[in-house]
Design an enzyme around this catalytic site. Structure first.
Site, PDB file in Angstrom:
ATOM      1  N   SER A  71       0.806  -1.226   0.000  1.00 63.18           N
ATOM      2  CA  SER A  71       0.000   0.000   0.000  1.00 63.18           C
ATOM      3  C   SER A  71       0.839   1.276   0.000  1.00 63.18           C
ATOM      4  O   SER A  71       0.298   2.369   0.136  1.00 63.18           O
ATOM      5  CB  SER A  71      -0.934  -0.008   1.207  1.00 63.18           C
ATOM      6  OG  SER A  71      -0.165   0.034   2.379  1.00 63.18           O
ATOM      7  N   TYR A 132       5.208   1.886  -6.683  1.00 63.85           N
ATOM      8  CA  TYR A 132       3.860   1.592  -6.182  1.00 63.85           C
ATOM      9  C   TYR A 132       2.800   2.221  -7.100  1.00 63.85           C
ATOM     10  O   TYR A 132       1.819   1.566  -7.477  1.00 63.85           O
ATOM     11  CB  TYR A 132       3.757   2.143  -4.751  1.00 63.85           C
ATOM     12  CG  TYR A 132       2.367   2.254  -4.206  1.00 63.85           C
ATOM     13  CD1 TYR A 132       1.615   1.123  -3.932  1.00 63.85           C
ATOM     14  CD2 TYR A 132       1.792   3.513  -3.970  1.00 63.85           C
ATOM     15  CE1 TYR A 132       0.322   1.236  -3.421  1.00 63.85           C
ATOM     16  CE2 TYR A 132       0.512   3.632  -3.462  1.00 63.85           C
ATOM     17  CZ  TYR A 132      -0.226   2.484  -3.208  1.00 63.85           C
ATOM     18  OH  TYR A 132      -1.498   2.602  -2.716  1.00 63.85           O
TER      19      TYR A 132
HETATM   20  C1  15L Z   1      -1.722   5.545  -0.725  1.00 64.17           C
HETATM   21  O1  15L Z   1      -1.924   5.121  -1.851  1.00 64.17           O
HETATM   22  C2  15L Z   1      -1.463   4.616   0.394  1.00 64.17           C
HETATM   23  O2  15L Z   1      -2.114   3.385   0.247  1.00 64.17           O
HETATM   24  C3  15L Z   1      -1.757   5.219   1.745  1.00 64.17           C
HETATM   25  O3  15L Z   1      -1.170   4.387   2.700  1.00 64.17           O
HETATM   26  C4  15L Z   1      -1.239   6.649   1.835  1.00 64.17           C
HETATM   27  O4  15L Z   1       0.140   6.652   1.779  1.00 64.17           O
HETATM   28  C5  15L Z   1      -1.844   7.461   0.718  1.00 64.17           C
HETATM   29  O5  15L Z   1      -1.589   6.876  -0.529  1.00 64.17           O
HETATM   30  C6  15L Z   1      -1.356   8.904   0.689  1.00 64.17           C
HETATM   31  O6  15L Z   1      -1.007   9.406  -0.373  1.00 64.17           O
HETATM   32  O7  15L Z   1      -1.394   9.521   1.743  1.00 64.17           O
END
Ligand code: 15L
Length: 271
Positions: A71, A132
Site C-alpha cells: 500500500s 507503487y
Molecule cells: C496511498 O496510496 C497509500 O495506500 C496510503 O497508505 C497513503 O500513503 C496514501 O496513498 C497517501 O497518499 O497519503
C-alpha cells in the site's frame, strides 16, 4: 444479500470497510495474515501471488474489493509479487469464476506527478510517482482490458488517504473519510451501469486537486470536507525542505525510495 470478497482485509482500509459494510453485505475476507472474524464474516487465509489461492477466494462471490497488496512505495520485488502478480491473479481468477464486478482501489499515486496547482479529472494521462504508483496503473490497465475484452465491470477508485481525520497539509486535499469511502464503495457495488470507470476516492474537500465529476455523475455525494481540520493542521505543519515533494500531488512518493504506511507508523509499511 450480496456476497462481497474483500482481499487484504487486515489492512487499514479493509478494517474501515468491514465496519462500514457490516450488515449490508455478506463479507468474505481474505488476507495472507490471520484475522479474527466478526459475526457474519467468513475468512479464508490466502496468498494472492498463488493462482490456486486466488481461484479459491473468488469462487461464488458477487463482487470483489481488491485491497490486497503493497500500500506504499517499497522494493520492486515485493511490489511485483503483491501488486502485479497478485492483481493479475485476482482479476483472472474472477474472470474464470464468472465474477463480473471488481472494485479496485488504485491510488492518487497513479497520477502523483501532477503539480499541486493543477486540477485533474479521470481522463488525464497517468503520471505515477513511484513503483507503487506504477503498480496501480497496471491494475487500471488490466481492468480496462478485462472490461473491453471480457465484458467485466471495473470500478477504479483512485484513493487519497482514508482515515478519521486528515494527517497533514497534503492530505487536506486527498482526505477520504470512512463514511464517504463506504458511500463510494456502495456505488461501485450497486450501480447498474458500470463498464470501466475511474473515480477519485476523496471526500468533498474544498482543497481537492481533482475534478471528481465522474463520481458525482454516478451518484456520489460526499458528506465530509477536510476544511474543518485545516487551521489545526496548518498551524502545526513545519515548512518542507523537499521542493519536489512540495510541488507535486504525490508528495514524498515523488522523491523517497521507501515510504512508511501512515496508518501503521510504528510498524512501518503494511506489506
Ligand atoms: C496511498 O496510496 C497509500 O495506500 C496510503 O497508505 C497513503 O500513503 C496514501 O496513498 C497517501 O497518499 O497519503
Amino acid at each position: 444479500m450480496k456476497t462481497i470478497l474483500i482481499t487484504g482485509a487486515t489492512g487499514d482500509v479493509g478494517s474501515h470497510l468491514r465496519r462500514e459494510l457490516a450488515g449490508k453485505y455478506k463479507l468474505r475476507l481474505s488476507d495472507k495474515r490471520n484475522l479474527k472474524k466478526n459475526k457474519g464474516e467468513t475468512f479464508i487465509r490466502a496468498d494472492i501471488s498463488k493462482m490456486s489461492d486466488a481461484l479459491k477466494i473468488t469462487r461464488g462471490v458477487d463482487a470483489i474489493i481488491h485491497l490486497g497488496g503493497y500500500s506504499v512505495e517499497g522494493p520492486w520485488e515485493g511490489i511485483l509479487k503483491a501488486n502485479i502478480v497478485g492483481c493479475y491473479n485476482v482479476f483472472e481468477a474472477a474472470r474464470r469464476n464468472g465474477v463480473k464486478r471488481i472494485l479496485f482501489p488504485t491510488s492518487n499515486h497513479a497520477v502523483g506527478f501532477y503539480r499541486r496547482n493543477q486540477t485533474i479529472d479521470h481522463r488525464v494521462y497517468i503520471k505515477p510517482d513511484s513503483r507503487y504508483g506504477v503498480s496501480k496503473v497496471f491494475g487500471e490497465a488490466l481492468g480496462s482490458l478485462y472490461a473491453d475484452k471480457y465484458g467485466m465491470q471495473m470500478f477504479m477508485m483512485r484513493i487519497g488517504n482514508v482515515g478519521p481525520k486528515p494527517l497533514d497539509k497534503r492530505r487536506l486535499s486527498i482526505w477520504f473519510s470512512p463514511r464517504d469511502l463506504a458511500q463510494l464503495v456502495s456505488i461501485g457495488i450497486e450501480h447498474p451501469d458500470i463498464k470501466f470507470e475511474i473515480v477519485y476516492g476523496i471526500s468533498g474537500n474544498k482543497r481537492a486537486w481533482y475534478d471528481n465529476s465522474n463520481a458525482v455523475r454516478l451518484g456520489y455525494r460526499p458528506e465530509d470536507d477536510s476544511e474543518i481540520h485545516a487551521s489545526e493542521i496548518l498551524a502545526r505543519e513545519k515548512p518542507s525542505t523537499d521542493a519536489i515533494a512540495e510541488a507535486h500531488q504525490g508528495g514524498i512518493f515523488c522523491t523517497a525510495e521507501d515510504v512508511p504506511n501512515p496508518a501503521a507508523p510504528k510498524k512501518g509499511r503494511k506489506k
